[in-house]
Write an enzyme that holds these catalytic residues in place. Structure first.
Site, short mmCIF file in Angstrom:
data_model
loop_
_atom_site.label_atom_id
_atom_site.label_comp_id
_atom_site.label_asym_id
_atom_site.label_seq_id
_atom_site.Cartn_x
_atom_site.Cartn_y
_atom_site.Cartn_z
N ASP A 160 50.87 33.59 10.32
CA ASP A 160 51.67 32.39 10.52
C ASP A 160 52.26 32.28 11.93
O ASP A 160 52.78 31.22 12.29
CB ASP A 160 52.83 32.35 9.51
CG ASP A 160 52.35 32.28 8.07
OD1 ASP A 160 51.39 31.54 7.81
OD2 ASP A 160 52.92 32.98 7.22
N ASP A 210 53.54 27.72 3.73
CA ASP A 210 52.59 28.54 3.00
C ASP A 210 52.89 28.40 1.51
O ASP A 210 53.93 27.86 1.11
CB ASP A 210 52.73 29.99 3.45
CG ASP A 210 51.56 30.84 2.98
OD1 ASP A 210 50.58 30.28 2.48
OD2 ASP A 210 51.65 32.07 3.10
N ASP A 257 90.67 11.18 24.50
CA ASP A 257 89.77 12.34 24.44
C ASP A 257 90.26 13.37 23.41
O ASP A 257 89.46 13.96 22.68
CB ASP A 257 89.66 13.00 25.82
CG ASP A 257 88.73 12.22 26.74
OD1 ASP A 257 87.85 11.52 26.22
OD2 ASP A 257 88.90 12.32 27.96
N ASN A 312 85.84 -1.48 28.36
CA ASN A 312 87.02 -1.31 29.21
C ASN A 312 86.79 -1.84 30.62
O ASN A 312 87.65 -2.52 31.20
CB ASN A 312 87.41 0.17 29.28
CG ASN A 312 88.09 0.63 28.00
OD1 ASN A 312 88.49 -0.19 27.19
ND2 ASN A 312 88.20 1.93 27.83
#
Length: 897
Positions: free
Chosen positions: A644, A372, A737, A708
């Site tokens: 809106d 707006d 990890d 891998n």
């Protein structure tokens, strides 16, 4: 796979979102069920009974009065009924939350592998696998616990209120404080805060789409129904929590709160239903299952190759299980959750409240922002610059009429009304002490774009005063005032009047027309039909200057690949003036009346190129946003008004502000505590950082796992012993990890922040096939070095061979994140954040320490000769150089995301 934090509630009262309820209502219709039957017959019967009582009887039934409850009475009732909140999901016990954090495909698979290892007396493998599952689960549990607490604190910052009569005084109270018997006053833009019985209404239209799916608003009255309607939603004197006022005003009595509302009863029936996965969630799930399917294909291959070539099927089975563990991206749920949660925390520091974590990814992917004009491009601080007659000459009578209109209307007072009312010199002249009183009003709506009040002074003639958008007021006028005379509104005079208004618009002034007519004293009830044959008095003109931050923000958004389009209900001349001042290049202007004549196909093409859309209705905004999305754009919409709300719901990412009307805040995914495009641009960048960091883990996992497995297949086919023991694979995977935990906190190259980033799961396979074999090349080189240089070429020397590959495999896997996190040369042109650098260094040090330290025997490793380490450095450098070269080829061919 279920991500708890990806289901942050959209409704601030911890209820269901409007989209969910609308979807549920439509499903009921499809099943042939009446919507009114979706709740208990006891609740429906109570609502119907209250609707048939006269207002006085309803007040008596609920121990209330016309001037509202006293504060003490309300507090006592709240002790009995509890807060006015719909319990969508009660806080779960910690053990339930812990189970949900554990319950994903990867952890379940790893647990099965751990049980198999335990059954085969491989307790070391069991301990390592259990540690991997435990770390993943606990990290996710802690992160989500912190994220849930943070989200609750952030949502508490955005409070919805209701206008309540307490002991005759008008108070703005939090919706959660309402109790049965409270008297509330409603106006355009309000959310209905509870189930209500209308006591008095004036042109009250309510949108019930959240409950019924009906897009058109329905009118509400105070009158009792004259027929035996059995569906509460069809009763015209009842309003329901979760709906919203489109136009008009009303006084109503709270008859149900919290779970004892129609909304609450409906919510209870669907709390067990999961939300439909978003595109983002679907993408994450797709990647997960690609990797799992890859594991189900490759693990049996490893099993059969090793079984046939080595002859030890038990050992081969354990090795295949270890490969399966290594292929499992068990940290993916935690990485996704923590990355999004970290993004939400960072955005909160930038004055952005994230109501739905998925919205962060959409933030980064947004390529069109529809906004707006008022309060976004401009300062939202309106100044009354002029009050003139229709010829542009100063006229105090116009200001007098505008003041009366603003002072006596009870609807949603906008900034224009507030600015007019700031003229204190008029306050004393037109207050009730001087005999002025309100007779009636015709509230504002977004179709007429005008509103009227009827006032009188003592027993003099009554006057209807209308104020609103120029064209809409002119449509109701037949004459125009000039001095003490009125003139017929001829075509020539009409053109002259429009020229005057256009001249004011070109100066950047917003023009509001004022008209009036005398009306009979004996008439006290007025409606829209009375807005006719008015006399145009003139204009009040306002100035809303652009914000200083708008021009640099628009420039920054453009540089970030986000096109800004202005969607406004204001006229095009004022909008163009503002666009010129803030440096927004305008490629085309489209008016609302032209949009009505366009098909979706035509409007879609125009919306792609045009920059300014003026004189729009709420449905125009929603239609433009929807069509832009259908053309493949990720669309954000920023707005704060009731007009809106449809566009906010239609957008990929709805953005509102904490000062917005309730329905706008409810529809939004993000809420800005500072109404500024500059804040928005910072949020876009943070969204892209979040997405980029999440993508690093996914790319790294996919390419590393593929490499891998390829290496293991080659080694298994040609080496007479296992290239690495199951224990080695498990330890390597655990350390690898752990090294990735810091990814959410990594830096992101500026190049990756300059354009929108989208989730593209289909690219993953290409990336995996391109980069995975690189590590295999150097794994095979390691095999050759260990076999020929160090003589690890027999089962008696397999521990040396396994130790050498263990170190190379772990270090190369740990380094891969630094290689793919940037298109640039790692460590030189682009450095990772210190947490990731520190974690990488620690894990690499541990990887070298395990075979060289006192724990080597425990892990069935052995110390490597010093001559090994120059080879190690050379292999790693070669790996990095080749990866960098392939990166350049890949980026030129496919781009780098």
């Amino acid at each position: 796979m279920r991500f708890i934090k990806l289901r942050v509630l959209a409704f601030l009262q911890k209820g269901l979102s409007a989209r969910q309820l609308r979807r549920l209502a439509l499903l009921d219709v499809l099943r042939g069920q009446a919507v009114g039957q979706s709740v208990s017959s006891q609740l429906s019967g109570r609502l119907i009974a209250l609707s048939h009582l006269v207002p006085a009887a309803v007040l008596k039934r609920l121990d209330s009065r016309a001037d509202g409850l006293a504060t003490g009475e309300a507090d006592a009732k709240r002790e009995r009924t509890g807060p006015n909140e719909v319990e969508h999901e009660k806080p779960m016990p910690w053990w339930t939350h812990l189970w949900l954090c554990f319950r994903n495909p990867f952890n379940v698979l790893l647990t099965v592998l751990a049980l198999i290892s335990a059954a085969t007396d491989d307790m070391k493998a069991t301990v390592v696998i259990a540690a991997m599952v435990g770390i993943s689960t606990v990290l996710r549990f802690v992160q989500e616990k912190r994220s849930n607490s943070g989200a609750d604190r952030l949502k508490a910052m955005v409070s919805n209120t209701a206008t309540v009569l307490r002991g005759g005084a008008r108070l703005e109270l939090p919706i959660r404080d309402l109790v049965p018997g409270d008297i509330v006053q409603l106006s355009a833009g309000d959310m209905i805060p509870a189930d209500l019985r209308v006591l008095a209404a004036k042109d009250l239209f309510v949108s019930q789409a959240a409950l019924t799916g009906e897009s058109l608003p329905v009118e509400k009255f105070a009158d009792q129904p004259d027929h035996a309607e059995r569906n509460p939603l069809a009763l015209a004197n009842l309003c329901f929590m979760g709906t919203n006022v489109v136009s008009g005003s009303a006084t109503a009595l709270v008859i149900g709160t919290g779970n004892r509302t129609y909304f609450g009863a409906l919510a209870e029936k669907v709390t067990a239903q999961d939300r439909t996965p978003t595109q983002f969630q679907a993408g994450v799930n797709k990647v997960s299952w690609v990797l799992i399917r890859f594991m189900f294909v490759m693990a049996p291959l490893v099993l059969f190759i090793n079984g046939f070539t080595k002859g030890d099927w038990t050992e081969a089975a354990l090795f295949a299980l270890s490969i399966a563990v290594g292929l499992t991206p068990e940290m993916l749920p935690m990485i996704v959750t923590s990355t999004l949660a970290k993004g939400a925390v960072v955005l909160s520091r930038k004055q952005v409240i994230v109501k739905r974590l998925d919205a962060i990814q959409n933030f980064g992917a947004m390529d069109i922002l529809c906004t707006d004009k008022t309060g976004t491009l401009t300062q939202d601080r309106i100044a009354l610059e002029r009050h003139t007659d229709a010829w542009g000459e100063r006229c105090d009578a116009v200001l007098d009429m505008a003041y009366l209109n603003s002072a006596y209307q009870t609807g949603l007072k906008n900034l224009l009304d507030v600015t007019v009312l700031e003229h204190a010199e008029l306050r004393a002249e037109f207050d009730a002490d001087h005999g002025w009183e309100k007779v009636d009003e015709v509230p504002f709506d977004f179709v007429r774009r005008r509103m009227s009040v009827v006032v009188k002074q003592r027993d003099d003639q009554q006057l209807l005063i209308c104020k609103g958008a120029l064209e809409e007021v002119l449509a109701a006028c037949t004459r125009v005032r000039r001095g003490d005379e009125t003139l017929p509104l001829s075509a020539g005079l009409l053109a002259q009047i429009r020229d005057v208004a256009a001249g004011l618009n070109r100066e950047g002034l917003r023009v509001v027309a004022v008209a009036s007519k005398p009306v009979p004293l004996d008439v006290t009830n007025y409606g829209v039909a009375d807005e006719r044959e008015l006399v145009l008095a003139g204009y009040i003109a306002f100035l809303d200057p652009p914000k200083e931050s708008t021009a640099p923000a628009l420039k920054a958004l453009k540089a970030s690949g986000v096109d800004v389009k202005v969607l406004t209900g204001d006229n095009e001349l004022v909008t163009l003036k503002v666009c010129r001042e803030v440096g927004l290049a305008v490629n085309g202007v489209v008016l609302g009346d032209r949009i009505d004549a366009m098909s979706d196909l035509q409007l879609s093409a125009v919306a792609e190129t045009a920059t300014v859309f003026a004189k729009l209705t709420p449905m125009h905004k929603e239609r433009i946003v929807r069509l832009l999305r259908e053309r493949g754009h990720v669309v954000g919409f920023m707005g704060d008004g009731i007009n809106d709300a449809p566009a906010l719901r239609a957008a990929d990412i709805g953005i509102s502000v904490d000062s917005a009307v309730d329905i706008a805040k409810e529809a939004a995914d993000l809420i800005l505590l500072e109404k500024s495009l500059l804040v928005l641009e910072q949020g876009v960048i943070e969204g892209r950082k979040t997405f980029a960091n999440m993508l690093k883990y996914i790319k790294m996992t996919a390419s590393s796992n593929f490499g891998n497995v390829f290496s293991v297949l080659v080694a298994s086919a040609f080496i007479p012993f296992l290239p690495m023991l199951p224990m080695h694979l498990l330890v390597q995977n655990l350390l690898y990890d752990i090294s990735q935990i810091a990814i959410p906190f990594d830096n992101v190259d500026d190049e990756l922040l300059q354009k929108p980033q989208r989730w593209n799961p289909d690219e993953l396979t290409r990336f995996m096939v391109c980069f995975g074999p690189i590590s295999s090349i150097f794994d095979i080189l390691t095999f050759v070095v260990m076999w020929h240089v160090f003589g690890a070429n027999s089962p008696e020397h397999q521990t040396l061979f396994q130790s050498g590959w263990f170190v190379v495999g772990l270090l190369s896997q740990t380094l891969i994140v630094h290689m793919i996190r940037t298109r640039k040369i790692p460590f030189i042109q682009s450095r990772a954040a210190w947490p990731l650098m520190a974690m990488t260094a620690v894990i690499m040090a541990i990887g070298i320490f395990l075979p060289m330290g006192p724990l080597a025997g425990y892990f069935k490793l052995q110390a490597l000769p010093l001559a090994y380490f120059p080879w190690l450095v050379g292999i790693l450098l070669g790996y990095m150089v080749l990866t960098q070269a392939i990166k350049g080829f890949y980026a030129r061919r496919y781009g780098w995301q």
